[in-house]
Write a protein that holds these residues in place. Structure first.
Motif, PDB file in Angstrom:
ATOM      1  N   PRO A  91       0.437  -1.229   0.323  1.00  0.00           N
ATOM      2  CA  PRO A  91       0.125   0.121  -0.002  1.00  0.00           C
ATOM      3  C   PRO A  91       0.889   1.923   0.017  1.00  0.00           C
ATOM      4  N   ILE A  92       2.054   1.202   0.584  1.00  0.00           N
ATOM      5  CA  ILE A  92       2.960   2.428   0.953  1.00  0.00           C
ATOM      6  C   ILE A  92       3.610   3.108  -0.481  1.00  0.00           C
ATOM      7  N   LEU A  93       3.758   2.279  -1.166  1.00  0.00           N
ATOM      8  CA  LEU A  93       4.634   1.811  -2.813  1.00  0.00           C
ATOM      9  C   LEU A  93       3.042   2.349  -3.444  1.00  0.00           C
ATOM     10  N   SER A  94       2.193   1.607  -3.573  1.00  0.00           N
ATOM     11  CA  SER A  94       1.658   1.993  -4.466  1.00  0.00           C
ATOM     12  C   SER A  94       0.403   3.282  -4.606  1.00  0.00           C
ATOM     13  N   SER A  95       0.141   3.404  -2.960  1.00  0.00           N
ATOM     14  CA  SER A  95      -0.061   5.031  -2.591  1.00  0.00           C
ATOM     15  C   SER A  95       1.134   6.532  -3.485  1.00  0.00           C
ATOM     16  N   ALA A  96       2.463   5.837  -3.025  1.00  0.00           N
ATOM     17  CA  ALA A  96       3.845   6.941  -3.432  1.00  0.00           C
ATOM     18  C   ALA A  96       3.794   7.181  -5.236  1.00  0.00           C
ATOM     19  N   LEU A  97       3.250   5.762  -5.544  1.00  0.00           N
ATOM     20  CA  LEU A  97       3.539   5.386  -7.130  1.00  0.00           C
ATOM     21  C   LEU A  97       2.363   6.376  -8.346  1.00  0.00           C
ATOM     22  N   ILE A  98       1.098   5.645  -6.919  1.00  0.00           N
ATOM     23  CA  ILE A  98      -0.220   7.291  -7.910  1.00  0.00           C
ATOM     24  C   ILE A  98       0.033   8.175  -7.130  1.00  0.00           C
ATOM     25  N   ASP A  99       0.271   9.258  -6.437  1.00  0.00           N
ATOM     26  CA  ASP A  99       1.456  10.029  -5.688  1.00  0.00           C
ATOM     27  C   ASP A  99       1.934  10.917  -6.618  1.00  0.00           C
ATOM     28  N   MET A 100       3.334  10.138  -6.851  1.00  0.00           N
ATOM     29  CA  MET A 100       4.019  10.484  -7.997  1.00  0.00           C
ATOM     30  C   MET A 100       3.743  10.757  -9.589  1.00  0.00           C
ATOM     31  N   TYR A 101       2.897  10.035 -10.066  1.00  0.00           N
ATOM     32  CA  TYR A 101       2.662  10.356 -10.961  1.00  0.00           C
ATOM     33  C   TYR A 101       1.556  11.171 -11.203  1.00  0.00           C
ATOM     34  N   SER A 102       0.858  11.572 -10.168  1.00  0.00           N
ATOM     35  CA  SER A 102      -0.395  12.750 -10.332  1.00  0.00           C
ATOM     36  C   SER A 102       0.316  13.988 -10.581  1.00  0.00           C
ATOM     37  N   GLY A 105       2.202  15.502 -13.517  1.00  0.00           N
ATOM     38  CA  GLY A 105       0.697  16.123 -13.849  1.00  0.00           C
ATOM     39  C   GLY A 105       0.291  14.303 -15.272  1.00  0.00           C
ATOM     40  N   ARG A 106       0.761  13.137 -14.431  1.00  0.00           N
ATOM     41  CA  ARG A 106       0.191  11.778 -15.755  1.00  0.00           C
ATOM     42  C   ARG A 106      -0.826  11.324 -15.056  1.00  0.00           C
ATOM     43  N   ILE A 107      -2.283  11.711 -14.734  1.00  0.00           N
ATOM     44  CA  ILE A 107      -2.925  11.685 -14.354  1.00  0.00           C
ATOM     45  C   ILE A 107      -3.823  10.642 -14.264  1.00  0.00           C
ATOM     46  N   GLN A 108      -3.846  10.018 -15.599  1.00  0.00           N
ATOM     47  CA  GLN A 108      -4.773   8.522 -16.336  1.00  0.00           C
ATOM     48  C   GLN A 108      -3.187   7.748 -16.008  1.00  0.00           C
ATOM     49  N   THR A 109      -1.988   7.955 -15.421  1.00  0.00           N
ATOM     50  CA  THR A 109      -1.423   6.601 -15.465  1.00  0.00           C
ATOM     51  C   THR A 109      -1.626   6.615 -13.876  1.00  0.00           C
ATOM     52  N   ALA A 110      -1.521   7.554 -13.280  1.00  0.00           N
ATOM     53  CA  ALA A 110      -2.467   7.289 -11.483  1.00  0.00           C
ATOM     54  C   ALA A 110      -3.070   6.668 -11.230  1.00  0.00           C
ATOM     55  N   LYS A 111      -3.955   6.566 -13.010  1.00  0.00           N
ATOM     56  CA  LYS A 111      -5.518   6.139 -12.763  1.00  0.00           C
ATOM     57  C   LYS A 111      -5.315   5.055 -12.807  1.00  0.00           C
ATOM     58  N   GLU A 112      -4.087   4.401 -13.617  1.00  0.00           N
ATOM     59  CA  GLU A 112      -4.061   2.632 -13.904  1.00  0.00           C
ATOM     60  C   GLU A 112      -3.495   2.077 -13.345  1.00  0.00           C
ATOM     61  N   VAL A 113      -2.231   2.887 -12.371  1.00  0.00           N
ATOM     62  CA  VAL A 113      -1.427   2.035 -11.256  1.00  0.00           C
ATOM     63  C   VAL A 113      -2.696   2.144 -10.783  1.00  0.00           C
ATOM     64  N   PHE A 114      -3.558   3.233  -9.971  1.00  0.00           N
ATOM     65  CA  PHE A 114      -4.821   2.849  -8.502  1.00  0.00           C
ATOM     66  C   PHE A 114      -5.905   1.205  -9.254  1.00  0.00           C
ATOM     67  N   ASN A 115      -6.511   1.288 -10.521  1.00  0.00           N
ATOM     68  CA  ASN A 115      -6.847   0.196 -11.286  1.00  0.00           C
ATOM     69  C   ASN A 115      -5.850  -0.730 -11.004  1.00  0.00           C
ATOM     70  N   SER A 120      -7.108  -2.379  -0.892  1.00  0.00           N
ATOM     71  CA  SER A 120      -8.109  -2.547   0.806  1.00  0.00           C
ATOM     72  C   SER A 120      -7.307  -1.311   1.607  1.00  0.00           C
ATOM     73  N   ASP A 121      -5.902  -0.857   1.845  1.00  0.00           N
ATOM     74  CA  ASP A 121      -5.584  -0.065   1.931  1.00  0.00           C
ATOM     75  C   ASP A 121      -6.309   1.008   1.943  1.00  0.00           C
ATOM     76  N   VAL A 122      -6.398   2.004   2.977  1.00  0.00           N
ATOM     77  CA  VAL A 122      -7.131   3.574   2.382  1.00  0.00           C
ATOM     78  C   VAL A 122      -6.160   4.602   1.940  1.00  0.00           C
ATOM     79  N   SER A 123      -5.249   4.456   2.517  1.00  0.00           N
ATOM     80  CA  SER A 123      -4.086   5.101   2.096  1.00  0.00           C
ATOM     81  C   SER A 123      -4.070   5.372   0.322  1.00  0.00           C
ATOM     82  N   VAL A 124      -4.385   4.477  -0.274  1.00  0.00           N
ATOM     83  CA  VAL A 124      -4.073   4.085  -1.781  1.00  0.00           C
ATOM     84  C   VAL A 124      -5.465   4.939  -2.482  1.00  0.00           C
TER      85      VAL A 124
END
Length: 425
Positions: A91-102, A105-115, A120-124
């Protein structure tokens, strides 16, 4: 590693006979925590060259550094490296990855990572909602929140900061009010200082200053300087000097930006004596206005610019591009908003000040160094001014380019003469 202790920390580090992954992580993490992101990335490269294998903690810190810089080339390299080394996402790395792409400026990539992430963790979820909020996409943020409810993930206080921020950036006052009330009524989450800050900002941006002030008066805790600053900013936009003076009077820990807001408000109303009084007070207290700074990443290198900067080795070329763009936009009918310049000086001098804002220099350099049609992304330490905002809209249309500006508040995506913020920020 505390602020100002870098030299000592580096000496200790280099004297350490055996530098394991923990030692490297301490240095990289210290640099990131103290906003020295490029040095953190430099240390990370040195770590790789030393044949020390990075772990999950290393990548979490490095991704945070990339996010704060908004450096997409660095971000892509770090993500690729993490994949090559088969670092398993948590969850920590997934959150960091989503935050990084967001934040890059790559919000679409962030959404792909999220999907593709474990939900299971609220931080994501929080990383996704807050990332979407920064891009000014309130209905996307609400859709993610609704999905959270379907998957029985209980939101926390950070979730609501994201939702309320998304509403604030888009002027969704009633929706924001609904979610603010939902926090305590449905989820038993007591609003914290940050939630009140966003609500004051939400009402203030919408011009509902009395309602913003009512939120402050009803707070169960003493409002902090950020809340008063949000009210003061709204007072400047909507020219409410009396309420602005109330905000200033309540600020116990004034910073330069607060004085500048008040001075700008007086200037916009042509109350020059009041503005001069504020500037004299700033001089007396030894406070200087925070200088605008912008940066752009090209080929993995960060190029930084200050307002009026002439220190870049390619200054001559970038100013030639900038002057050409200024002439083009004038021919299209663009008029500089000289009323936004703080000082009571000649119109010609005011126009000169506006022409050399840091984001304009960064954009000119991006145009100089990239091929036609390529997307350009700029990061800025302050909120973009109205003049630069309107000018970049026109440039995006003239050059048929997508230009993204990440300012202190949010993302602005300029395309075809329009901005994603719809001129509300």
């Amino acid at each position: 590693m505390g602020l100002g202790e870098y030299g000592f920390a580096k000496k200790c580090f280099h004297k350490t006979p055996v530098r394991d992954v923990i030692t490297w992580n301490l240095m990289i993490g210290g640099y990131v925590r103290n906003s020295r992101f490029e040095e953190a990335l430099s240390f990370f490269r040195e770590m790789l060259d030393s044949n020390v294998e990075p772990d999950k903690f290393t990548f979490a810190s490095v991704m945070t550094g990339c996010a704060r810089l908004g450096a997409i080339n660095h971000a892509l390299w770090v993500h690729r490296l993490m994949t090559e080394k088969e670092i398993e996402l948590n969850p920590i790395l997934s959150s960091a990855l989503i935050d990084m792409y967001s934040k890059c400026g790559r919000i679409q990539t962030a959404k792909e990572v999220f999907n593709g992430a474990d939900h299971s963790d609220v931080s994501v979820w929080n990383a996704m909602i807050n990332g979407i909020a920064a891009h000014g996409l309130p209905f996307d943020a609400i859709a993610v929140f609704s999905k959270m409810e379907v998957e029985n993930i209980f939101p926390d206080s950070i979730t609501f900061i994201g939702i309320l921020t998304a509403c604030s950036h888009s002027g969704l006052v009633d929706v924001g009010r609904k979610y603010f009330n939902l926090m305590s009524s449905h989820y038993s989450i007591e609003p914290q200082m940050e939630h009140y800050e966003v609500m004051v900002d939400l009402f203030g941006r919408a011009g509902l200053l009395e309602e913003a002030y009512a939120v402050i008066e009803a707070m169960p805790v003493e409002p902090d300087v950020v809340i008063w600053r949000a009210l003061l900013s709204a007072c400047r936009i909507y020219q409410k000097p009396k309420l602005g003076e109330v905000a200033i009077a309540n600020m116990s820990r004034l910073k330069s930006g607060d004085y500048v807001l008040l001075s700008n408000m007086y200037c916009s109303m042509k109350r020059w004596e009041s503005a001069e009084g504020v500037r004299e007070l700033m001089k007396k207290k030894g406070i200087r206005k925070i200088r605008g700074r912008s940066w752009i990443e090209l080929g993995g290198v960060i190029h930084r610019f200050k307002a009026g900067d002439r220190s870049h080795p390619e200054t001559e070329g970038l100013y030639k591009v900038l002057d050409g763009l200024i002439q083009q936009t004038k021919l299209e009918g663009f008029l500089p908003q000289t009323d936004l310049v703080l000082m009571d000086i000649s119109e010609e001098e005011k126009e000169g000040n506006l022409n050399h804002h840091s984001e304009k220099l960064a954009l000119a350099y991006g145009i100089l160094k990239t091929s036609p049609g390529r997307e350009i992304m700029i990061s800025k330490n302050l909120r973009i001014c109205h003049d630069c905002h309107n000018w970049i809209k026109l440039v995006s249309k003239l050059l048929i380019r997508v230009i993204i500006v990440r300012d202190r508040i949010r993302f602005h995506r300029f395309e075809g003469g329009s901005c994603s913020c719809e001129d509300y920020w």
